[in-house]
Design an enzyme around this catalytic site. Structure first.
Site, PDB file in Angstrom:
ATOM      1  N   THR A   1       0.828  -1.217   0.000  1.00 52.22           N
ATOM      2  CA  THR A   1       0.000   0.000   0.000  1.00 52.22           C
ATOM      3  C   THR A   1       0.859   1.263   0.000  1.00 52.22           C
ATOM      4  O   THR A   1       0.336   2.366   0.126  1.00 52.22           O
ATOM      5  CB  THR A   1      -0.956   0.023   1.212  1.00 52.22           C
ATOM      6  OG1 THR A   1      -0.219  -0.279   2.390  1.00 52.22           O
ATOM      7  CG2 THR A   1      -2.074  -0.987   1.035  1.00 52.22           C
TER       8      THR A   1
ATOM      9  N   VAL B   1       3.994   0.885   5.122  1.00 52.98           N
ATOM     10  CA  VAL B   1       3.257   2.108   5.441  1.00 52.98           C
ATOM     11  C   VAL B   1       2.191   1.869   6.501  1.00 52.98           C
ATOM     12  O   VAL B   1       1.605   2.805   7.014  1.00 52.98           O
ATOM     13  CB  VAL B   1       2.600   2.714   4.184  1.00 52.98           C
ATOM     14  CG1 VAL B   1       3.643   3.399   3.321  1.00 52.98           C
ATOM     15  CG2 VAL B   1       1.848   1.669   3.386  1.00 52.98           C
ATOM     16  N   GLY B   2       1.920   0.609   6.852  1.00 52.88           N
ATOM     17  CA  GLY B   2       0.931   0.319   7.874  1.00 52.88           C
ATOM     18  C   GLY B   2       1.342  -0.929   8.621  1.00 52.88           C
ATOM     19  O   GLY B   2       2.257  -1.633   8.195  1.00 52.88           O
TER      20      GLY B   2
ATOM     21  N   THR C   1     -10.117  -8.444   3.382  1.00 58.68           N
ATOM     22  CA  THR C   1      -9.368  -9.703   3.508  1.00 58.68           C
ATOM     23  C   THR C   1      -9.563 -10.567   2.278  1.00 58.68           C
ATOM     24  O   THR C   1     -10.611 -10.596   1.719  1.00 58.68           O
ATOM     25  CB  THR C   1      -9.854 -10.495   4.726  1.00 58.68           C
ATOM     26  OG1 THR C   1     -11.262 -10.544   4.719  1.00 58.68           O
ATOM     27  CG2 THR C   1      -9.361  -9.831   5.980  1.00 58.68           C
TER      28      THR C   1
ATOM     29  N   THR D   1      12.180  -3.636  10.267  1.00 52.62           N
ATOM     30  CA  THR D   1      11.003  -2.984   9.719  1.00 52.62           C
ATOM     31  C   THR D   1      10.249  -3.972   8.874  1.00 52.62           C
ATOM     32  O   THR D   1      10.628  -5.113   8.712  1.00 52.62           O
ATOM     33  CB  THR D   1      11.382  -1.781   8.846  1.00 52.62           C
ATOM     34  OG1 THR D   1      10.184  -1.130   8.467  1.00 52.62           O
ATOM     35  CG2 THR D   1      12.125  -2.223   7.605  1.00 52.62           C
TER      36      THR D   1
ATOM     37  N   LYS E   1      10.086  -0.863   2.247  1.00 50.94           N
ATOM     38  CA  LYS E   1       8.661  -0.689   2.003  1.00 50.94           C
ATOM     39  C   LYS E   1       7.956  -0.792   3.357  1.00 50.94           C
ATOM     40  O   LYS E   1       8.500  -1.332   4.314  1.00 50.94           O
ATOM     41  CB  LYS E   1       8.106  -1.745   1.047  1.00 50.94           C
ATOM     42  CG  LYS E   1       8.244  -3.154   1.502  1.00 50.94           C
ATOM     43  CD  LYS E   1       7.087  -3.810   2.208  1.00 50.94           C
ATOM     44  CE  LYS E   1       5.743  -3.295   1.829  1.00 50.94           C
ATOM     45  NZ  LYS E   1       4.686  -4.094   2.545  1.00 50.94           N
TER      46      LYS E   1
ATOM     47  N   ASN F   1      -7.859   1.550   6.032  1.00 52.01           N
ATOM     48  CA  ASN F   1      -7.895   0.322   6.819  1.00 52.01           C
ATOM     49  C   ASN F   1      -9.278  -0.203   7.118  1.00 52.01           C
ATOM     50  O   ASN F   1      -9.437  -1.358   7.487  1.00 52.01           O
ATOM     51  CB  ASN F   1      -7.081   0.506   8.091  1.00 52.01           C
ATOM     52  CG  ASN F   1      -5.608   0.516   7.779  1.00 52.01           C
ATOM     53  OD1 ASN F   1      -5.101  -0.465   7.256  1.00 52.01           O
ATOM     54  ND2 ASN F   1      -4.937   1.633   8.043  1.00 52.01           N
TER      55      ASN F   1
END
EC number: 2.3.1.35
Lengths: 382, 382
Positions: free
Chosen positions: B143, B166-167, B382, B175, B164, B377
């Site tokens: 994302t 972001v959430g 899913t 990370t 990479k 979000n």
């Protein structure tokens, strides 16, 4: 509609903190023989109200004075002096020593009380009358959208509680504000023991945004006018009242559209169950998935998995369900997915996690995370 | 634009996980004499990619294969078999044992790989060529709204890293995904020591939503083609590359409009500084206040105060500033308030907290919390 509790006095009104809504409440118990117990926030930035409260004898309280709209926190020596002044005024009005009065103040942090305006407002208030807990529940609201009040009877006695709080909510040892009154006759030692056990399962088990307030205070007062009660029944009644208040708090969480109840079972002990339940209830990804009615059990698994210290949690022993509908490890059929989505569209969502280790259990109450939370908290101004 | 690093090979493309964007990357170091180091998520729900990675010799890695769009997490025995299959394919393609390949996979949790479709896609890919880190940075995005790549030179050598994420971002020891390449010549022991020190100050210091991924992995590969480098300079270069990547990650946080840097100083030790910095960076109320450009230092005080275990934090010794503009304890003038608001309207906000205890310091990178985070979000399915 809110039953009266014999032996209590109250007074509510506007004293110029908010526009014209009630922003001030005084609640007192009439007899010096009353019992009481109190718990406070553990914040390192607790305000003078809480600091004064921590110093007094928690079993000899005669009342509480509440200001809503200004927390009087991080206000230095002047803030402390103002809290003492407020307490002295309340003691005089209720006819008891200032040291027997609890001060509770919530709202904006870092702004001094507008003392002159408050004093003019307080002078104009009527004299206290028989307690009106419904009016107290309204007067203590800040960003709450509705008053929170609950009651149960136990033997000849009654328990009535009020609470407020919808943001900066992850109490530890107390909620934002909650006051409970009863006419049961009970010793201060028994009251304290029972109250702490109840608080641990209720106010300490709610989280709206994982942010702990500087002002959390919960207190119970027992006037004794109804005579003795069975302690087991009294604890059960108090637990029911506090649980009802906590559910009201969670479902009125800032911006919330759904109450989320996270029930963790099969843990090593209750403490582990609480750790995992809080991890799930506080996860922004779980909270947004529930908001979107998405049965994304993978995010629940993530929130369980991030309890890194819990090395006895093994993926292969964990079970995850929503409202009794198992989602993991049984692979999802399209039908089960449809059932889960339908369930998640409701106002109350129960997330069940069994860790498959032992018999520890804990339930935490929270709410979904919505655009409304952002709007309220990005726009709210200091 | 992204410099080439001698001694590396790569391959990227679409293998049918995402629509038509790149979703697959293979990155290899050409010589068996290369050094490497790797750190993983500590999640209890780590997927088979991370589980396989934890078993291998971290100093003898030859490459990494990355799938984006499917995390292959909580997928049971079949998921583990699929990770082994992917690793074997990568080893064969790079001409090294499967046990020297790291597998990294991020995206939806709890869904098996579409193996047949992937295999057809992988068969159609060209042969690996000289490494194109820019293409790798794009292929590993999920994302993310933009690729994340940074580089520095050190002596004759160069360090180029990609990342990479972001959430579901509060890495602990790694990370979401980051891969660093260098042609410096360095022993595996030195590389491991330096990498862990750098990771602790960079990838372990970023938090977007306090949710820890099941798939976090960061690895560094050194081909050695540029010969030896000064270790102090190498560590400084690696720290700069990783810090730049971390700032890119934080400012591209889901829905984020601002990068927030929380600098805590004057702590008892660095660990205390990190605890407090994370508390501030993760506070939804601080994050929404920054989003609203509101200089609400009271919320920063609240987030410091909720570190309840830190009994040496005393309100009277704490100082809070935004971008060098003190906000507490100096009482706010209207002019200071206007300056603070102006400052908070920028794209990058530095929050400074000095605890006034000793010399411990730590900086954490985060972002604001916006309606965009909720939309992403609550709608992600899913």
């Amino acid at each position: 509609m809110i039953p009266a509790v014999p032996g209590f006095t109250s007074l509510t009104g506007n004293i110029g903190i908010k526009d014209n809504r009630p922003d001030f409440a005084l609640l007192g118990v009439n007899t010096p023989e009353a019992a009481s117990a109190v718990v406070f926030t553990q914040s390192r930035f607790a305000g003078p109200s809480v600091r004064l409260g921590r110093e007094i004898d928690p079993s000899a309280l005669r009342g509480v004075v509440v200001v809503s709209g200004n927390a009087n926190v991080a206000t230095g020596g002047q803030g402390l002096a103002d809290a003492r002044w407020l307490r002295a005024w309340a003691g005089e009005t209720l006819g008891c020593p200032a040291e027997q009065i609890l001060v509770a103040s919530t709202g904006v942090i870092g702004v001094l009380y507008p003392v002159e305006r408050m004093l003019a407002g307080m002078d104009a208030l009527p004299a206290p009358g028989p307690a009106d807990l419904g009016a107290v529940a309204e007067a203590i609201m800040t960003t709450d959208t509705r008053p929170k009040c609950a009651s149960r009877t136990v033997g000849n006695a009654i328990v009535v509680g009020v609470a407020k709080g919808v943001g900066m909510m992850e109490p530890n040892m107390a909620t934002m504000l909650s006051f409970l009154t009863t006419d049961a006759q009970i010793s201060t030692d028994d009251l304290d023991r029972i109250f702490r056990a109840v608080v641990d399962r209720t106010f300490n088990a709610v989280s709206i945004d994982s942010d702990t307030s500087t002002s959390d205070t919960a207190a119970v007062f027992a006037s004794g006018e109804a005579g003795p009660v069975n302690h087991v029944e009294f604890e059960a009644a108090l637990l029911e009242v506090c649980t009802e208040l906590v559910r009201m708090i969670a479902s009125d969480g800032e911006g919330a559209s759904k109450l989320i109840e996270v029930r963790v079972t099969g843990a090593r002990d209750d403490a582990q169950a609480k750790l995992v339940a809080k991890s799930v209830a506080n996860s922004p990804l779980v909270k947004t998935a529930v908001h979107g009615a998405d049965p994304n059990w993978g995010r629940v698994a993530m929130a369980v998995g991030k309890c890194e210290s819990e090395i006895d949690i093994l993926e292969e022993n964990v079970r995850i369900a929503f409202g009794g509908l198992e989602a993991y490890p049984v692979p999802g059929s399209p039908q089960r997915r449809a059932e889960l989505q339908e369930y998640l569209r409701g106002d109350e969502v129960v997330i069940e996690v069994d860790l498959g280790i032992a018999a520890g259990a804990f339930t935490v109450y929270g709410c979904d995370l919505t655009e409304g939370y952002i709007r309220i908290n990005a726009d709210y101004t200091t």
